[in-house]
Design an enzyme around this catalytic site. Structure first.
Site, mmCIF file in Angstrom:
data_model
loop_
_atom_site.group_PDB
_atom_site.id
_atom_site.type_symbol
_atom_site.label_atom_id
_atom_site.label_comp_id
_atom_site.label_asym_id
_atom_site.label_seq_id
_atom_site.Cartn_x
_atom_site.Cartn_y
_atom_site.Cartn_z
ATOM 1 N N ASP A 1 0.861 -1.365 0.131
ATOM 2 C CA ASP A 1 0.051 0.371 0.001
ATOM 3 C C ASP A 1 0.796 1.259 0.115
ATOM 4 O OD1 ASP A 1 -3.229 0.469 0.856
ATOM 5 O OD2 ASP A 1 -1.824 2.199 0.983
ATOM 6 N N ILE A 2 0.484 2.499 -0.846
ATOM 7 C CA ILE A 2 1.248 3.314 -0.902
ATOM 8 C C ILE A 2 1.288 4.304 0.601
ATOM 9 C CG2 ILE A 2 -0.527 4.985 -1.656
ATOM 10 C CD1 ILE A 2 1.542 5.782 -4.070
ATOM 11 N N ASN B 1 -12.987 -3.378 2.278
ATOM 12 C CA ASN B 1 -13.885 -2.408 2.325
ATOM 13 C C ASN B 1 -15.015 -2.403 1.301
ATOM 14 O OD1 ASN B 1 -12.529 -1.372 4.804
ATOM 15 N ND2 ASN B 1 -11.133 -0.260 3.377
ATOM 16 N N VAL C 1 -10.809 2.863 -3.557
ATOM 17 C CA VAL C 1 -10.673 2.455 -5.169
ATOM 18 C C VAL C 1 -11.812 1.317 -5.434
ATOM 19 C CG1 VAL C 1 -8.811 1.314 -6.565
ATOM 20 C CG2 VAL C 1 -8.156 2.607 -4.572
ATOM 21 N N HIS D 1 -10.343 -5.727 -3.453
ATOM 22 C CA HIS D 1 -9.017 -5.805 -2.965
ATOM 23 C C HIS D 1 -8.909 -6.183 -1.503
ATOM 24 C CE1 HIS D 1 -9.676 -1.475 -2.565
ATOM 25 N NE2 HIS D 1 -8.931 -1.692 -1.467
ATOM 26 N N HIS E 1 -7.049 -5.950 2.124
ATOM 27 C CA HIS E 1 -5.739 -5.189 2.923
ATOM 28 C C HIS E 1 -5.426 -6.479 3.841
ATOM 29 C CE1 HIS E 1 -6.822 -0.816 2.291
ATOM 30 N NE2 HIS E 1 -7.973 -1.591 1.662
HETATM 31 P P1 5GP Z 1 -9.860 1.106 0.124
HETATM 32 O O1 5GP Z 1 -9.724 2.397 0.671
HETATM 33 O O2 5GP Z 1 -10.361 1.099 -1.328
HETATM 34 O O3 5GP Z 1 -10.027 0.145 0.927
HETATM 35 O O4 5GP Z 1 -8.015 0.995 -0.229
HETATM 36 C C1 5GP Z 1 -7.484 1.419 -1.126
HETATM 37 C C2 5GP Z 1 -5.701 1.477 -0.865
HETATM 38 O O5 5GP Z 1 -5.163 1.605 -1.997
HETATM 39 C C3 5GP Z 1 -5.530 2.609 0.206
HETATM 40 O O6 5GP Z 1 -5.164 2.019 1.293
HETATM 41 C C4 5GP Z 1 -4.527 3.403 -0.689
HETATM 42 O O7 5GP Z 1 -3.461 3.798 0.221
HETATM 43 C C5 5GP Z 1 -4.181 2.391 -1.701
HETATM 44 N N1 5GP Z 1 -3.591 3.125 -2.895
HETATM 45 C C6 5GP Z 1 -4.325 4.159 -3.485
HETATM 46 N N2 5GP Z 1 -3.553 4.522 -4.422
HETATM 47 C C7 5GP Z 1 -2.310 3.651 -4.784
HETATM 48 C C8 5GP Z 1 -1.384 3.622 -5.634
HETATM 49 O O8 5GP Z 1 -1.262 4.298 -6.540
HETATM 50 N N3 5GP Z 1 -0.450 2.815 -5.149
HETATM 51 C C9 5GP Z 1 -0.530 1.742 -4.064
HETATM 52 N N4 5GP Z 1 0.424 1.157 -3.882
HETATM 53 N N5 5GP Z 1 -1.492 1.857 -3.272
HETATM 54 C C10 5GP Z 1 -2.489 2.738 -3.398
#
Ligand code: 5GP
Length: 113
Positions: free
Chosen positions: A29-30, A86, A95, A99, A101
């Site tokens: 994760d970024i 999520n 996103v 996915h 985590h």
């Molecule tokens: P969500 O909030 O949808 O469950 O998780 C999306 C995750 O994707 C977040 O934890 C966010 O930090 C990660 N994320 C968003 N953009 C990028 C990216 O460009 N690269 C990586 N490695 N992670 C990302």
């Protein structure tokens, strides 16, 4: 639909890849929320958990197999880890490409938001 994860899978934008096979990519994760924070992403596009069809449910079992492989590879199978998926705004999904985590590397608190 074209999300950031489509671009990551297609290698159009860089990411730190921890694992990849024909069906999944696992990236760091970024914005990590734990010492180990991975995202397990299937290569088949599905926007949310709600959109997984009956004949795609096998993807969830495959995902759990990846979890087991990662836990051993990263030596956190015994210390432990947390899995989070999520869904939609109240679930904190940002996103819209399913996915999971994978968080590990410290004792996580029991805060659920
Ligand atoms: P969500 O909030 O949808 O469950 O998780 C999306 C995750 O994707 C977040 O934890 C966010 O930090 C990660 N994320 C968003 N953009 C990028 C990216 O460009 N690269 C990586 N490695 N992670 C990302």
């Amino acid at each position: 639909m074209n999300t950031i994860f489509h671009k990551i899978i297609n290698k159009e934008i860089p990411s730190q890849i921890e694992y990849e096979d024909d069906n999944f990519i696992v990236i760091h994760d970024i914005s990590p929320q734990a010492p180990i924070h991975l995202l397990i992403i299937p290569k088949i596009f599905i926007a949310t958990i709600n959109d997984i069809s009956n004949n795609q449910l096998y993807i969830m079992s495959q995902m759990l197999k990846i979890v087991q492989i990662l836990a051993v590879k990263l030596q956190v199978d015994q210390t432990g880890y947390r899995l989070i998926m999520n869904c939609n705004p109240d679930g904190g999904q940002t996103v819209y490409y399913i996915h999971m985590h994978f968080l590990a590397g410290k004792q996580l608190n029991s805060h659920f938001g």
